[in-house]
Design a protein around this motif. Structure first.
Motif, mmCIF file in Angstrom:
data_model
loop_
_atom_site.group_PDB
_atom_site.id
_atom_site.type_symbol
_atom_site.label_atom_id
_atom_site.label_comp_id
_atom_site.label_asym_id
_atom_site.label_seq_id
_atom_site.Cartn_x
_atom_site.Cartn_y
_atom_site.Cartn_z
ATOM 1 N N LEU A 263 7.011 -2.257 2.731
ATOM 2 C CA LEU A 263 6.640 -3.309 1.785
ATOM 3 C C LEU A 263 5.999 -4.488 2.504
ATOM 4 O O LEU A 263 5.006 -5.063 2.030
ATOM 5 C CB LEU A 263 7.873 -3.765 1.001
ATOM 6 N N PHE A 264 6.548 -4.835 3.661
ATOM 7 C CA PHE A 264 5.986 -5.935 4.440
ATOM 8 C C PHE A 264 4.566 -5.602 4.911
ATOM 9 O O PHE A 264 3.637 -6.416 4.764
ATOM 10 C CB PHE A 264 6.877 -6.239 5.643
ATOM 11 N N TYR A 265 4.385 -4.406 5.467
ATOM 12 C CA TYR A 265 3.061 -4.009 5.961
ATOM 13 C C TYR A 265 2.053 -3.864 4.825
ATOM 14 O O TYR A 265 0.883 -4.229 4.972
ATOM 15 C CB TYR A 265 3.156 -2.685 6.726
ATOM 16 N N HIS A 266 2.492 -3.336 3.699
ATOM 17 C CA HIS A 266 1.573 -3.135 2.581
ATOM 18 C C HIS A 266 1.033 -4.469 2.061
ATOM 19 O O HIS A 266 -0.155 -4.585 1.752
ATOM 20 C CB HIS A 266 2.264 -2.361 1.455
ATOM 21 N N PHE A 267 1.919 -5.460 1.965
ATOM 22 C CA PHE A 267 1.487 -6.746 1.438
ATOM 23 C C PHE A 267 0.768 -7.600 2.487
ATOM 24 O O PHE A 267 -0.077 -8.431 2.132
ATOM 25 C CB PHE A 267 2.676 -7.520 0.869
ATOM 26 N N SER A 268 1.106 -7.408 3.753
ATOM 27 C CA SER A 268 0.508 -8.248 4.797
ATOM 28 C C SER A 268 -0.704 -7.611 5.463
ATOM 29 O O SER A 268 -1.510 -8.315 6.097
ATOM 30 C CB SER A 268 1.555 -8.574 5.873
ATOM 31 N N VAL A 269 -0.863 -6.295 5.338
ATOM 32 C CA VAL A 269 -1.984 -5.604 5.980
ATOM 33 C C VAL A 269 -2.854 -4.880 4.948
ATOM 34 O O VAL A 269 -4.054 -5.124 4.846
ATOM 35 C CB VAL A 269 -1.495 -4.590 7.049
ATOM 36 N N ASN A 270 -2.254 -3.974 4.169
ATOM 37 C CA ASN A 270 -3.035 -3.152 3.246
ATOM 38 C C ASN A 270 -3.741 -3.978 2.168
ATOM 39 O O ASN A 270 -4.928 -3.788 1.908
ATOM 40 C CB ASN A 270 -2.126 -2.110 2.573
ATOM 41 N N LEU A 271 -3.000 -4.890 1.538
ATOM 42 C CA LEU A 271 -3.594 -5.689 0.467
ATOM 43 C C LEU A 271 -4.738 -6.568 0.969
ATOM 44 O O LEU A 271 -5.828 -6.569 0.371
ATOM 45 C CB LEU A 271 -2.522 -6.531 -0.229
ATOM 46 N N PRO A 272 -4.541 -7.323 2.051
ATOM 47 C CA PRO A 272 -5.679 -8.109 2.568
ATOM 48 C C PRO A 272 -6.870 -7.229 2.953
ATOM 49 O O PRO A 272 -8.022 -7.634 2.762
ATOM 50 C CB PRO A 272 -5.089 -8.810 3.803
ATOM 51 N N LEU A 273 -6.593 -6.038 3.492
ATOM 52 C CA LEU A 273 -7.674 -5.139 3.871
ATOM 53 C C LEU A 273 -8.475 -4.703 2.648
ATOM 54 O O LEU A 273 -9.714 -4.633 2.695
ATOM 55 C CB LEU A 273 -7.109 -3.916 4.588
ATOM 56 N N MET A 274 -7.793 -4.414 1.546
ATOM 57 C CA MET A 274 -8.486 -4.021 0.319
ATOM 58 C C MET A 274 -9.330 -5.167 -0.225
ATOM 59 O O MET A 274 -10.424 -4.950 -0.755
ATOM 60 C CB MET A 274 -7.468 -3.560 -0.734
ATOM 61 N N ILE A 275 -8.828 -6.376 -0.094
ATOM 62 C CA ILE A 275 -9.571 -7.544 -0.574
ATOM 63 C C ILE A 275 -10.817 -7.789 0.280
ATOM 64 O O ILE A 275 -11.916 -8.008 -0.232
ATOM 65 C CB ILE A 275 -8.663 -8.791 -0.582
ATOM 66 N N VAL A 276 -10.638 -7.723 1.598
ATOM 67 C CA VAL A 276 -11.737 -7.992 2.524
ATOM 68 C C VAL A 276 -12.809 -6.899 2.447
ATOM 69 O O VAL A 276 -14.012 -7.183 2.606
ATOM 70 C CB VAL A 276 -11.200 -8.115 3.966
ATOM 71 N N SER A 277 -12.392 -5.648 2.218
ATOM 72 C CA SER A 277 -13.348 -4.538 2.225
ATOM 73 C C SER A 277 -14.164 -4.443 0.940
ATOM 74 O O SER A 277 -15.161 -3.709 0.886
ATOM 75 C CB SER A 277 -12.619 -3.216 2.457
ATOM 76 N N TYR A 278 -13.774 -5.187 -0.102
ATOM 77 C CA TYR A 278 -14.484 -5.108 -1.378
ATOM 78 C C TYR A 278 -15.984 -5.395 -1.249
ATOM 79 O O TYR A 278 -16.810 -4.615 -1.754
ATOM 80 C CB TYR A 278 -13.843 -6.050 -2.404
#
Length: 269
Positions: free
Chosen positions: A73-88
């Motif tokens: 949960l920590f990695y998903h919110f701190s790494v995966n979510l920002p990555l999805m936002i930045v890659s848009y």
């Protein structure tokens, strides 16, 4: 069926922006599919259900399982979510769209097959690099904390590895600029595949029993329970890369020994 899908999609793109769907929507879809497909294997292990299909007899402790969920949960919110936002913006630049009309099933199928093949190729080499001594010690060893994997351990990894191997997953869509619905389908299939590969169970209905080139849980479980210098089986989905480069010799030898042992038992009965 097609009209239902189109009307549902029209509702989505009418009420949400491209950015919301491609970033936040993708994240919510990923979390839903990942945890709904992975959590049942924790229950199976704790309850001892279907144990005859479990690849390893060892079980993970509840504490180890809870640690995995918390870190995820920590990695998903701190790494995966920002990555999805930045890659848009990158996906938009490469041609990704969410508007109607939806792509034909032939286009979707062709792109998904291409993604699986390309992802497996890129993942294989990236995974082999992570098994070099320094990178394994400082990065990849986090993923191998669980020698007995269960579904959710598929995404339990060091943040550097999440970014490094995550490239294998997004490179195909980044090149082709697919429709968002194709990207979502690819994400769902990739999540289900990696959860199955780490589930720790080999069922009669497992895909590897029907698709000769598909690795599956038995193939990847072998990778987790050996020392990093001898593990092999580096591919994510298929088996041919390991066969071509000889990194599955130990696994094939073990399979042959088990098969010969089973045949000997049948002859004696």
């Amino acid at each position: 069926m097609a009209s239902i899908i189109e009307s549902s999609w029209l509702h989505l793109i009418t009420h949400f922006s491209d950015f919301q769907l491609a970033s936040l929507g993708s994240f919510l879809l990923h979390e839903s599919v990942f945890f709904l497909s992975g959590l049942p294997f924790i229950y199976l292990e704790r309850a001892g259900l279907l144990s005859k299909y479990k690849i390893q007899t060892k079980n993970n402790s509840p504490t180890a399982q809870e640690k995995c969920i918390t870190r995820l949960l920590f990695y998903h919110f701190s790494v995966n979510l920002p990555l999805m936002i930045v890659s848009y913006p990158i996906f938009r630049f490469m041609g990704m769209r969410s508007s109607l009309p939806l792509p034909s099933w032939k286009v979707v199928l062709t792109q998904i097959i291409f993604y699986f093949i390309l992802e497996d190729f890129v993942f294989y080499w990236g995974h082999r690099v992570l098994h070099t001594k320094w990178l394994y010690k400082h990065v990849h060893s986090v993923h191998h904390e669980y020698a007995t994997p269960f579904g959710l351990t598929s995404e339990y990894a060091h943040p550097v590895e999440i970014l490094f191997l995550g490239f294998a997953t997004i490179v195909g869509p980044a090149i082709t600029g697919p429709h968002l619905i194709t990207l979502w389908l690819w994400m769902v299939l990739r999540v289900l595949e990696t959860v199955e590969a780490h589930c720790g169970y080999h069922f009669p209905w497992s895909l590897s029993n029907f698709l000769p080139l598909y690795g599956g849980s038995d193939f990847h479980d072998y990778h987790h329970r050996l020392l990093y210098t001898k593990s092999g089986n580096y591919s994510s989905t298929f088996v041919y890369m390991d066969w071509i480069f000889g990194t599955d010799k130990g696994y094939r030898k073990l399979k042959a020994l088990k098969q010969n042992g089973a045949e000997d038992e049948r002859k004696q009965t």
